[in-house]
Design an enzyme around this catalytic site. Structure first.
Site, PDB file in Angstrom:
ATOM      1  N   LYS A  22       3.958  -7.430  11.878  1.00 42.22           N
ATOM      2  CA  LYS A  22       3.180  -7.698  10.675  1.00 42.22           C
ATOM      3  C   LYS A  22       3.530  -9.072  10.123  1.00 42.22           C
ATOM      4  O   LYS A  22       4.690  -9.427   9.959  1.00 42.22           O
ATOM      5  CB  LYS A  22       3.448  -6.620   9.621  1.00 42.22           C
ATOM      6  CG  LYS A  22       2.636  -6.786   8.339  1.00 42.22           C
ATOM      7  CD  LYS A  22       2.811  -5.575   7.430  1.00 42.22           C
ATOM      8  CE  LYS A  22       2.050  -5.721   6.135  1.00 42.22           C
ATOM      9  NZ  LYS A  22       2.136  -4.500   5.285  1.00 42.22           N
ATOM     10  N   ARG A  64      -1.250   2.867  14.123  1.00 37.67           N
ATOM     11  CA  ARG A  64      -0.147   2.464  14.981  1.00 37.67           C
ATOM     12  C   ARG A  64      -0.597   2.599  16.430  1.00 37.67           C
ATOM     13  O   ARG A  64      -1.377   3.471  16.755  1.00 37.67           O
ATOM     14  CB  ARG A  64       1.080   3.363  14.776  1.00 37.67           C
ATOM     15  CG  ARG A  64       1.504   3.527  13.323  1.00 37.67           C
ATOM     16  CD  ARG A  64       2.454   2.449  12.904  1.00 37.67           C
ATOM     17  NE  ARG A  64       2.898   2.663  11.535  1.00 37.67           N
ATOM     18  CZ  ARG A  64       3.820   1.960  10.934  1.00 37.67           C
ATOM     19  NH1 ARG A  64       4.425   0.997  11.559  1.00 37.67           N
ATOM     20  NH2 ARG A  64       4.156   2.189   9.664  1.00 37.67           N
ATOM     21  N   ARG A 104       0.827  -1.205   0.000  1.00 36.16           N
ATOM     22  CA  ARG A 104       0.000   0.000   0.000  1.00 36.16           C
ATOM     23  C   ARG A 104       0.864   1.258   0.000  1.00 36.16           C
ATOM     24  O   ARG A 104       1.982   1.287   0.465  1.00 36.16           O
ATOM     25  CB  ARG A 104      -0.899   0.035   1.240  1.00 36.16           C
ATOM     26  CG  ARG A 104      -2.079  -0.906   1.203  1.00 36.16           C
ATOM     27  CD  ARG A 104      -2.917  -0.758   2.460  1.00 36.16           C
ATOM     28  NE  ARG A 104      -3.533   0.559   2.545  1.00 36.16           N
ATOM     29  CZ  ARG A 104      -3.373   1.405   3.545  1.00 36.16           C
ATOM     30  NH1 ARG A 104      -2.560   1.108   4.534  1.00 36.16           N
ATOM     31  NH2 ARG A 104      -3.987   2.568   3.543  1.00 36.16           N
TER      32      ARG A 104
END
Length: 329
Positions: free
Chosen positions: A190, A326, A121
């Site tokens: 992630k 975040r 992205r």
């Protein structure tokens, strides 16, 4: 790409040494031809050890992608897909976008042994390596226009999460709008991400090229090139996952979820998605594309998939593509 590179890598996939002489004999070529094929592999970032007197080997055993094994893992949904296993491609999304424009079939999935220029992205690069990641793209055609596909990336994330949970990775959670994450050593890491690109007009019909990247085993050198904490699914599971089974399970889950999404839209998944959101009811900082930081508390996702956040200016909706999330801590 040298036409012998991947046939030779298939032999080296056992992680053992194979002499140049034996490889040359096996493929009916000269040792120089074998050498050139190995050089071609190294040129696209594949590490191949070469030891005089012993031959060539990969750093560790690798399970290469195999169409039959993937279809077997799809189970009853195998007939829903048209699978293309590519040796090397710059980007599975870019490749499938081109194929879609040529009219390739609904349900076509392109998966790469090696992807050399993957995209994430907001212009980010998605790094991948042979055996260390699973990168694939799926073409799904819809009768509605792009305006009717709100929340699609969230549904894709939920499908992948359920496939991973079925494999025992029950700690995996979602991060709005399109990441798979896990808490590891007190920090969110992630595990994978989703990039969706649309074709067609606002009224329809339309097509979505759904790009998915899952980390399997991340080498230290690659980890240092990534600007956020990342973790491989192998490390999370404590064992080496079979990439063919993983892809088959993901495709089966995607078939179910995309069929339900086509019939019901995102509202069908809204409550379930929030139940698996790592940041639900958490204090966060919203990082806008222009660099602005908006602090707030996540209170849910709306019926079209936008993030609902209580901010100093009251409740606001934020749409995919404009922010990332975040932890504020």
């Amino acid at each position: 790409m040298n036409k012998l590179t991947f046939p030779i890598l298939a032999v080296l996939a056992d992680g053992k040494f194979h002499s140049g002489e034996a490889l040359a004999q096996q493929f009916g070529v000269t040792r120089a031809t074998v050498y050139n094929a190995i050089q071609a592999a190294q040129a696209i970032g594949i590490t191949v050890f070469s030891v005089r007197g012993r031959g060539y080997r990969l750093p560790k055993p690798v399970t290469l992608l195999d169409a039959d094994a993937i279809f077997q893992a799809c189970g009853e949904y195998a007939s829903w897909f048209h699978l293309q296993v590519l040796a090397q491609v710059d980007s599975t999304n870019r490749y499938l976008m081109q194929e879609s424009a040529r009219g390739v079939a609904h349900g076509t999935c392109a998966v790469a042994q090696v992807q050399t220029a993957g995209r994430g992205r907001r212009g980010r690069t998605w790094l991948s390596q042979l055996g260390g990641s699973l990168t694939f793209s799926l073409l799904w055609r819809f009768q509605c226009g792009a305006a009717g596909l709100s929340g699609l990336s969230l549904v894709i994330g939920l499908a992948l999460l359920r496939a991973l949970h079925e494999l025992g990775l029950t700690d995996v959670q979602l991060k709005w709008p399109n990441d798979l994450v896990v808490m590891h050593q007190g920090q969110w890491h992630k595990l994978g991400g989703i990039l969706i690109e649309l074709q067609g007009d606002m009224e329809g019909p339309s097509a979505a090229v759904i790009g998915i990247g899952l980390n399997l085993d991340i080498e230290q050198g690659m980890r240092q090139q990534i600007d956020q904490p990342v973790l491989g699914l192998n490390q999370l599971s404590g064992q080496t996952l079979n990439a063919n089974e993983l892809l088959g399970r993901c495709l089966a889950a995607l078939a179910v979820h995309l069929n339900q999404f086509t019939e019901h839209g995102f509202t069908y998944f809204q409550q379930s998605w929030m139940a698996h959101h790592a940041f639900h009811q958490q204090a966060v900082n919203l990082l806008m594309a222009n660099g602005q930081v908006v602090p707030g508390q996540v209170i849910g996702v709306a019926e079209e998939g936008s993030l609902l956040v209580e901010t100093a200016n009251g409740q606001q909706r934020f749409n995919a593509g404009e922010i990332s999330v975040r932890s504020a801590a």
